[in-house]
Motif scaffolding. Structure first.
Motif, PDB file in Angstrom:
ATOM      1  N   ILE A  76       0.786  -1.245   0.068  1.00 39.25           N
ATOM      2  CA  ILE A  76      -0.140   0.096   0.110  1.00 39.25           C
ATOM      3  C   ILE A  76       0.928   1.257  -0.125  1.00 39.25           C
ATOM      4  N   ALA A  77       0.420   2.242  -0.443  1.00 35.94           N
ATOM      5  CA  ALA A  77       0.927   3.642  -0.484  1.00 35.94           C
ATOM      6  C   ALA A  77      -0.167   4.637  -0.889  1.00 35.94           C
ATOM      7  N   GLU A  78       0.479   5.987  -1.169  1.00 37.67           N
ATOM      8  CA  GLU A  78      -0.533   7.120  -1.444  1.00 37.67           C
ATOM      9  C   GLU A  78      -0.016   7.623  -2.512  1.00 37.67           C
ATOM     10  N   ALA A  79      -1.181   7.916  -3.557  1.00 36.33           N
ATOM     11  CA  ALA A  79      -0.911   8.756  -4.648  1.00 36.33           C
ATOM     12  C   ALA A  79      -1.419  10.008  -4.329  1.00 36.33           C
ATOM     13  N   TYR A  80      -1.167  11.293  -4.887  1.00 35.20           N
ATOM     14  CA  TYR A  80      -1.496  12.684  -4.788  1.00 35.20           C
ATOM     15  C   TYR A  80      -3.205  12.461  -4.925  1.00 35.20           C
ATOM     16  N   GLY A  81      -3.825  13.156  -3.923  1.00 35.65           N
ATOM     17  CA  GLY A  81      -5.071  13.424  -4.075  1.00 35.65           C
ATOM     18  C   GLY A  81      -5.374  14.940  -4.359  1.00 35.65           C
ATOM     19  N   SER A  82      -6.256  15.627  -3.492  1.00 35.45           N
ATOM     20  CA  SER A  82      -6.424  16.948  -4.044  1.00 35.45           C
ATOM     21  C   SER A  82      -5.581  17.924  -3.593  1.00 35.45           C
ATOM     22  N   PRO A  83      -5.178  19.055  -3.874  1.00 32.40           N
ATOM     23  CA  PRO A  83      -5.677  19.608  -5.231  1.00 32.40           C
ATOM     24  C   PRO A  83      -5.029  18.563  -6.448  1.00 32.40           C
ATOM     25  N   GLY A  84      -5.908  18.230  -7.281  1.00 29.69           N
ATOM     26  CA  GLY A  84      -5.589  17.532  -8.509  1.00 29.69           C
ATOM     27  C   GLY A  84      -6.750  16.757  -8.918  1.00 29.69           C
ATOM     28  N   LEU A  85      -6.767  16.382 -10.326  1.00 22.93           N
ATOM     29  CA  LEU A  85      -7.806  15.949 -10.829  1.00 22.93           C
ATOM     30  C   LEU A  85      -7.438  14.685 -11.588  1.00 22.93           C
ATOM     31  N   GLY A  86      -8.039  13.591 -11.507  1.00 27.45           N
ATOM     32  CA  GLY A  86      -7.920  12.331 -12.600  1.00 27.45           C
ATOM     33  C   GLY A  86      -6.925  11.251 -11.967  1.00 27.45           C
ATOM     34  N   VAL A  87      -6.217  11.509 -10.912  1.00 23.08           N
ATOM     35  CA  VAL A  87      -5.313  10.696 -10.329  1.00 23.08           C
ATOM     36  C   VAL A  87      -5.815   9.152 -10.268  1.00 23.08           C
ATOM     37  N   LYS A  88      -6.885   9.217  -9.516  1.00 24.76           N
ATOM     38  CA  LYS A  88      -7.441   7.851  -9.095  1.00 24.76           C
ATOM     39  C   LYS A  88      -7.807   7.135 -10.427  1.00 24.76           C
ATOM     40  N   GLU A  89      -8.514   8.077 -11.380  1.00 26.25           N
ATOM     41  CA  GLU A  89      -8.576   7.339 -12.848  1.00 26.25           C
ATOM     42  C   GLU A  89      -7.522   6.982 -13.561  1.00 26.25           C
ATOM     43  N   ALA A  90      -6.348   7.855 -13.473  1.00 23.54           N
ATOM     44  CA  ALA A  90      -5.140   7.318 -14.177  1.00 23.54           C
ATOM     45  C   ALA A  90      -4.454   6.129 -13.400  1.00 23.54           C
ATOM     46  N   ILE A  91      -4.786   5.781 -12.275  1.00 21.02           N
ATOM     47  CA  ILE A  91      -4.236   4.542 -11.642  1.00 21.02           C
ATOM     48  C   ILE A  91      -5.039   3.330 -12.209  1.00 21.02           C
TER      49      ILE A  91
END
Length: 423
Positions: A76-91
């Protein structure tokens, strides 16, 4: 099996403290026996809903990443959340290129993906989260901490800095009350980052919200306010100043010179983000250290700053800049130029603990940012006994991988609407 795991730990300990370049040969040798045995089966996300606070006016969210395998091991780890768009979808869009691959071949998986080289369609924030989850996974497969895989730890604890600041810098009583509160905080932090409170047109005829200048009044008020904070705080605590890319080069130089009496540890992000000769001019003229780097996407963006002595401290965010290995290479490059490393970190407790793990492997390291570690709800998202931060430091975990376990009930209680626990 237990004896085999113990021998692995003993093997790795014999290389503790060596550089990554030296370390990777025995690391690859040891992995040879495990290569091809484990395959990635899925990559999942789960989004934590943040809360606003005195230090984070606008609530953010935090995207957790989980890499699963056919062996039952997961990272497990963490990707950048807000502020930012589309990170979850990109994963989720990237997931297909990882399915069926060996999770131990981290460098090939990350570097081999074309769009981490800056050619087009930058997806660094998504890839960074996956990359760090792979390091957690690799540590669990090999039964060693992730920092051991990075070459070993140079320190057993990492210093933290917070955003605990006075309500009114120009009010000496408010500064004194704030300093008294700082001294009593149970986490014991002694390093604090201040913002740059701006004036407005109603009380400053020279104020213009659209330019990159400080009016004469603003500059005087700022310096007076920071001096009040220093007087109230004393010299046992450190001050940092974050500018959020607000100024032109002449203004930044004047500001830096005005800050000299309070001796800030660094002046962060005073100029616009990309490299220019203005950064070199500022660093040469400033009596206080200049720091930047949270928006770099890869070490190539750090390179002109480092090679041209256009900063004094690099300040990457692992979630932006490629995860563990890319940032390790960046820090090693900075070290060749006698430039230390600190970390930007506006992430959750998961990214904080990942950064602490990584930071322990960096020789010339200063401190890691946090908005939390105050005993509140965020700390409880991982299982822990007692305060995580003590006397301003967090101990580096020595359990396999990142050394953390999520608190399932606490996580479920703080999920964004529509999100579910990933099992």
């Amino acid at each position: 099996m237990r004896q085999e795991k113990q021998s692995r730990r003993t093997f790795f300990k014999s290389f503790t403290g060596l550089s990554a370049a030296v370390m990777f040969f025995p690391f690859q040798t040891l992995m040879a026996s495990e290569r091809g045995k484990v395959k990635i089966t899925d990559i999942k996300t789960m989004v934590i809903k943040g809360k606003s606070s005195a230090y984070m006016k606008k609530a953010r969210n935090y995207i957790l990443v989980k890499v699963e395998t056919d062996s039952g091991h997961f990272g497990i780890a963490e990707a950048y959340g807000s502020p930012g768009l589309g990170v979850k979808e990109a994963i989720h869009g990237l997931k297909a290129i990882f399915i069926g691959k060996d999770p131990l071949e981290i460098d090939r998986l990350y570097t081999g993906y074309r769009y981490t080289d800056g050619s087009a369609h930058a997806q660094q924030r998504a890839m960074s989260g996956i990359e760090m989850a792979l390091w957690d996974l690799a540590g669990k497969i090999l039964d060693v901490p992730s920092h051991t895989l990075l070459g070993g730890k140079f320190r057993d604890r990492v210093r933290m800095y917070d955003h605990h600041t006075p309500v009114d810098y120009n009010d000496k009583i408010a500064c004194k009350d704030w300093a008294d509160e700082v001294m009593e905080r149970p986490n014991g932090m002694t390093m604090h980052k201040f913002g740059v409170p701006r004036s407005n047109a109603s009380n400053d005829v020279g104020y213009d919200p659209s330019n990159r200048l400080l009016s004469s009044k603003e500059l005087r008020d700022l310096i007076e306010g920071y001096e009040n904070a220093r007087d109230a705080l004393g010299w046992e605590h450190d001050i940092l100043i974050g500018c959020h890319w607000d100024f032109d080069v002449r203004t930044a130089i004047d500001f830096a010179k005005g800050l000299e009496p309070i001796k800030p540890v660094f002046l962060e992000d005073p100029l616009t983000i990309p490299y220019s000769e203005a950064w070199k001019r500022l660093t040469a003229s400033s009596p206080v250290p200049i720091c930047t780097g949270e928006n770099w996407m890869r070490r190539s963006e750090a390179m002109p700053f480092i090679e041209n002595s256009a900063l004094d401290i690099i300040h990457p965010d692992l979630r932006n800049s490629g995860g563990f290995l890319e940032n390790k290479r960046m820090a090693d490059m900075a070290d060749l130029h006698a430039i230390p490393t600190a970390n930007h970190n506006s992430g959750s407790i998961v990214n904080t603990m990942a950064t602490i793990n990584w930071a322990s492997s960096i020789r010339d390291y200063l401190a890691c940012e946090t908005f939390f570690l105050d005993g509140g709800w965020m700390d409880d998202l991982i299982i822990h006994d007692g305060p995580i931060c003590k006397n301003g430091f967090v101990e580096v975990p020595n359990e396999p991988g990142l050394g953390i376990k999520l608190n399932k009930e606490a996580v479920k209680a703080n999920l964004e609407d529509g999100e579910v626990w990933w099992d």
